[in-house]
Scaffold this active site. Structure first.
Site, PDB file in Angstrom:
ATOM      1  N   SER A  51       0.859  -0.780  -0.358  1.00 25.43           N
ATOM      2  CA  SER A  51      -0.106  -0.104  -0.466  1.00 25.43           C
ATOM      3  C   SER A  51       0.351   1.347  -0.247  1.00 25.43           C
ATOM      4  CB  SER A  51      -0.968  -0.128   1.196  1.00 25.43           C
ATOM      5  OG  SER A  51      -1.336   1.072   1.172  1.00 25.43           O
ATOM      6  N   LYS A  75      -4.471  -6.531   3.557  1.00 23.30           N
ATOM      7  CA  LYS A  75      -5.130  -5.093   2.530  1.00 23.30           C
ATOM      8  C   LYS A  75      -6.415  -5.101   2.007  1.00 23.30           C
ATOM      9  CE  LYS A  75      -2.807  -2.449  -0.681  1.00 23.30           C
ATOM     10  NZ  LYS A  75      -3.729  -2.132  -1.671  1.00 23.30           N
ATOM     11  N   HIS A 108      -7.743  -3.003   4.989  1.00 27.70           N
ATOM     12  CA  HIS A 108      -7.069  -1.325   4.928  1.00 27.70           C
ATOM     13  C   HIS A 108      -7.798  -0.749   3.789  1.00 27.70           C
ATOM     14  CE1 HIS A 108      -4.513   0.915   2.391  1.00 27.70           C
ATOM     15  NE2 HIS A 108      -3.951   1.335   3.144  1.00 27.70           N
ATOM     16  N   ASN A 109      -8.144  -1.430   2.561  1.00 23.20           N
ATOM     17  CA  ASN A 109      -8.326  -0.475   1.251  1.00 23.20           C
ATOM     18  C   ASN A 109      -9.743  -0.395   1.693  1.00 23.20           C
ATOM     19  OD1 ASN A 109      -6.168  -1.358  -0.092  1.00 23.20           O
ATOM     20  ND2 ASN A 109      -6.976  -1.183  -1.186  1.00 23.20           N
ATOM     21  N   GLU A 167      -9.381   2.742   4.365  1.00 25.37           N
ATOM     22  CA  GLU A 167      -9.421   3.290   3.193  1.00 25.37           C
ATOM     23  C   GLU A 167     -10.966   4.191   2.604  1.00 25.37           C
ATOM     24  OE1 GLU A 167      -6.735   2.864   0.088  1.00 25.37           O
ATOM     25  OE2 GLU A 167      -8.142   4.038  -1.135  1.00 25.37           O
TER      26      GLU A 167
HETATM   27  P1  NBP Z   1      -1.201  -2.372 -13.593  1.00 19.06           P
HETATM   28  O1  NBP Z   1      -1.686  -2.440 -12.775  1.00 19.06           O
HETATM   29  O2  NBP Z   1      -1.521  -0.744 -14.693  1.00 19.06           O
HETATM   30  O3  NBP Z   1      -0.462  -3.213 -14.598  1.00 19.06           O
HETATM   31  C1  NBP Z   1       0.565  -2.938 -15.327  1.00 19.06           C
HETATM   32  C2  NBP Z   1       1.553  -4.253 -15.457  1.00 19.06           C
HETATM   33  O4  NBP Z   1       0.512  -5.557 -15.475  1.00 19.06           O
HETATM   34  C3  NBP Z   1       2.085  -3.762 -17.125  1.00 19.06           C
HETATM   35  O5  NBP Z   1       3.871  -4.609 -16.165  1.00 19.06           O
HETATM   36  C4  NBP Z   1       1.834  -5.084 -18.046  1.00 19.06           C
HETATM   37  O6  NBP Z   1       2.316  -5.666 -19.346  1.00 19.06           O
HETATM   38  C5  NBP Z   1       1.143  -5.985 -17.141  1.00 19.06           C
HETATM   39  N1  NBP Z   1      -0.181  -6.811 -17.943  1.00 19.06           N
HETATM   40  C6  NBP Z   1      -1.242  -6.302 -17.560  1.00 19.06           C
HETATM   41 BR1  NBP Z   1      -2.163  -5.056 -17.665  1.00 19.06          BR
HETATM   42  N2  NBP Z   1      -2.090  -6.841 -18.670  1.00 19.06           N
HETATM   43  C7  NBP Z   1      -0.816  -8.551 -18.356  1.00 19.06           C
HETATM   44  C8  NBP Z   1      -1.692 -10.038 -19.319  1.00 19.06           C
HETATM   45  N3  NBP Z   1      -2.239 -10.148 -19.851  1.00 19.06           N
HETATM   46  N4  NBP Z   1      -0.106 -10.661 -19.147  1.00 19.06           N
HETATM   47  C9  NBP Z   1       0.770 -10.423 -17.743  1.00 19.06           C
HETATM   48  N5  NBP Z   1       0.746  -8.765 -18.248  1.00 19.06           N
HETATM   49  C10 NBP Z   1      -0.410  -8.309 -18.089  1.00 19.06           C
HETATM   50  O7  NBP Z   1       0.269  -1.697 -12.723  1.00 19.06           O
HETATM   51  P2  NBP Z   1       0.430  -0.884 -11.131  1.00 19.06           P
HETATM   52  O8  NBP Z   1      -1.007  -0.079 -11.420  1.00 19.06           O
HETATM   53  O9  NBP Z   1       1.995  -0.859 -11.308  1.00 19.06           O
HETATM   54  O10 NBP Z   1      -0.289  -2.035 -10.239  1.00 19.06           O
HETATM   55  C11 NBP Z   1       0.164  -3.132 -10.641  1.00 19.06           C
HETATM   56  C12 NBP Z   1      -0.144  -4.516  -9.202  1.00 19.06           C
HETATM   57  O11 NBP Z   1      -0.089  -3.379  -7.961  1.00 19.06           O
HETATM   58  C13 NBP Z   1      -1.594  -3.609  -9.567  1.00 19.06           C
HETATM   59  O12 NBP Z   1      -1.798  -5.140  -8.723  1.00 19.06           O
HETATM   60  C14 NBP Z   1      -2.647  -2.834  -8.406  1.00 19.06           C
HETATM   61  O13 NBP Z   1      -3.300  -3.167  -8.267  1.00 19.06           O
HETATM   62  C15 NBP Z   1      -1.095  -3.053  -7.634  1.00 19.06           C
HETATM   63  N6  NBP Z   1      -1.547  -1.597  -6.399  1.00 19.06           N
HETATM   64  C16 NBP Z   1      -1.327  -0.784  -7.444  1.00 19.06           C
HETATM   65  C17 NBP Z   1      -1.038   0.419  -6.696  1.00 19.06           C
HETATM   66  C18 NBP Z   1      -1.388   1.769  -7.342  1.00 19.06           C
HETATM   67  O14 NBP Z   1      -1.037   2.836  -6.528  1.00 19.06           O
HETATM   68  N7  NBP Z   1      -1.100   2.228  -8.724  1.00 19.06           N
HETATM   69  C19 NBP Z   1      -1.333   0.493  -5.216  1.00 19.06           C
HETATM   70  C20 NBP Z   1      -1.321  -0.329  -4.917  1.00 19.06           C
HETATM   71  C21 NBP Z   1      -1.440  -1.871  -5.750  1.00 19.06           C
HETATM   72  P3  NBP Z   1       2.647  -4.605 -20.008  1.00 19.06           P
HETATM   73  O15 NBP Z   1       3.252  -3.252 -20.366  1.00 19.06           O
HETATM   74  O16 NBP Z   1       3.330  -5.682 -21.240  1.00 19.06           O
HETATM   75  O17 NBP Z   1       1.163  -4.082 -20.768  1.00 19.06           O
END
Ligand code: NBP
Length: 489
Positions: free
Chosen positions: A130, A190, A193-194, A197
């Protein structure tokens, strides 16, 4: 190829990239991989330039670069991509290696995946991370669960990169990361937590709504109120960003907040929390109202239509503004206590149901820093569980009991005035309704049981007979002798 990598991170979107840079800052050698491989080179040439991060252009290359047992962390979109990567990794990694999912996966998926990966001789961790982009980069709250044998291998990395806070009891610097429990425990915590939130945000929005419509305050005036609140018992990240949001001006010098469309989005973790609470029979009414409030907000067109049919009347609160602001602060604080009490009730029920040995004080410490709900308030929750690890309900802890009692008058005043003036306060009011229900030794469920027995022969227990003994009455004189089963779902 020399195996120099301490850990691999798959997924180079915002979370993956920032976690990698954070790990690099703490002296770990990270191998970076992404489904779209061009993003690996792009990352190395830009954000990771000058670091010791190593790029891999295939999963095989990534595996060859890792020290054993290999630690591979997925930071990809939750759902199918996680299963697909696990399947590919199982063909490449070896028994004893560790697959970590750091995305927002549903805890039930994590329970399933832990069993599956363990059945193949590898270890699995499903961890909540988080704090968003900033947390990932500077120190997130990390909530790992899964295969206990994996934890010692991951602990040094996770605890190094996690946010740090001072333990209120010992005064020691503690990482906002500890082992949560087996299977899906990390992702469950987690998810909760959300959910909390969602509740915290909704409560703040209702306080804002009352100040705006009930007290006629400007964003600048409310900025001052949130600034003051952030110096007291409400001090938290969400109060802090609300303070700053209210001061932000658009290009034309007008408050930006007034120009933002009032329809809220959601990505599902609040909904999952509510679904789980329904499964477990735990009333997390405040989080549920927070989720539904976002749904109501999304019905913009219908709301605009309805506002013409039922136009608002005068919503102004009479009386001293300063006193109202203090009452609103107390109503918010009391409701927040209810929300956390409900969240902890949920985690306790889940722990019993899924067989997790959750450390409730440790969870409060993990949430003290690095995450969106970080607050001084969580220090009090940590203290409460340190004093009494078997505390069944936060409301029964002496600190919170006293806090609630000192707020009750203001809380009732604010909720009743908001109701009279037509300002919706679903979270503040459901918190109060829950509190009144929780403190009632006798509720009208006697009548409810009578109704159920009347139309469905569902039976009832009696106040003058031992618990577990069920009775059926032939209410109409023409019902049969057979009662329904007494199970509860
Ligand atoms: P995203 O949730 O936007 O995911 C992007 C990544 O997933 C890229 O590496 C993308 O690869 C890959 N991907 C996708 Br989209 N579809 C795919 C598929 N079918 N097969 C393989 N890879 C795939 O990224 P993020 O915002 O960095 O979040 C990552 C994780 O962390 C998520 O589960 C999210 O819920 C969680 N999270 C996010 C936050 C936040 O604030 N953003 C906070 C806490 C947790 P590509 O580049 O090849 O498309």
């Amino acid at each position: 190829m020399e195996a120099v990598g301490d850990i691999a991170v798959i997924g180079l979107a915002v979370m993956g990239q920032n976690l990698i840079l954070n790990m690099n800052d703490h002296g770990f050698t990270v191998v970076a991989y992404n489904r779209t491989v061009s993003k690996v080179d792009d990352f190395l040439a830009n954000e990771a330039k000058g670091t010791r991060v190593i790029g891999a252009h295939s999963l095989q290359e990534m595996a060859a670069l890792l020290k054993k047992p290999r630690r591979v962390m997925l930071m990809v979109k939750a759902g199918k991509p996680v299963d697909e990567f696990i399947e590919q990794l199982l063909g490449i990694l070896e028994p004893g290696d560790i697959i970590i999912d750091g995305g927002n996966s549903l805890f039930e998926d994590t329970i399933r995946r832990t069993k599956y990966v363990e059945s193949k001789g590898l270890l699995y961790i499903g961890t909540g991370v988080s704090g968003g982009e900033e947390g990932a980069r500077r120190g997130p709250s990390i909530m790992p669960g899964g295969s206990p044998a994996a934890w010692p291998h991951v602990k040094p990395i996770f605890q190094a990169i996690a946010a740090k806070v001072t333990d209120p009891q010992t005064g020691a610097e503690e990482p906002c990361c500890d082992w949560v429990g087996e299977g899906g425990a990390g992702h469950y915590v987690k998810m909760t937590h959300n959910g909390i939130e969602y509740g915290d945000m909704q409560l703040i929005c209702e306080a804002y709504h009352i100040m705006k419509d009930g007290l006629g305050m400007t964003p600048d005036e409310m900025h001052e109120v949130f600034k003051e609140w952030n110096e007291g018992e409400l001090k938290s990240y969400l109060i802090e960003i609300t303070r700053d949001i209210l001061a932000k001006k658009d290009d034309d010098g007008q408050p930006l907040v007034d120009k933002i469309l009032d329809t809220a989005g959601q990505k599902g973790t609040g909904k999952w929390t509510v679904i789980s609470s329904q499964e477990l029979g735990i009333p997390i009414t405040l989080i549920a109202e927070a989720v539904y409030s976002r749904c109501v907000s999304a019905m913009k067109d219908q709301r605009v239509e309805a506002s013409k049919v039922f136009p608002p009347s005068n919503s102004r609160f009479a009386g001293d503004r300063k006193r109202w602001i203090d009452d609103i602060r107390k109503a918010l604080y009391a409701s927040k206590i209810i929300s956390y009490a409900q969240g902890y009730m949920l985690m306790r029920a889940a722990a019993e149901h899924y067989g997790w040995n959750l450390n409730y004080g440790g969870i409060a410490l993990m949430w003290r820093g690095g995450c969106i709900i970080r607050s001084v308030f969580l220090g009090e929750i940590k203290k409460a569980f340190d004093k009494n690890p078997n505390l069944t309900n936060l409301l029964l802890d002496p600190f919170f009991k006293k806090a609630i009692k000192s707020c009750t008058r203001s809380w009732r005043k604010v909720v009743s005035m908001a109701v009279r003036k037509g300002i919706p306060v679903p979270a503040l009011s459901t918190a109060l309704a829950f509190f009144d229900g929780f403190r009632s030794a006798r509720l009208p469920a006697n009548l409810l049981q009578a109704q159920r027995d009347y139309f469905g022969a569902h039976t009832y227990e009696r106040v003058d007979a031992p618990r577990g003994q069920f009775f059926h009455t032939n209410w109409t004189g023409h019902g049969g002798r057979v009662a329904s089963g007494t199970y509860t779902v």
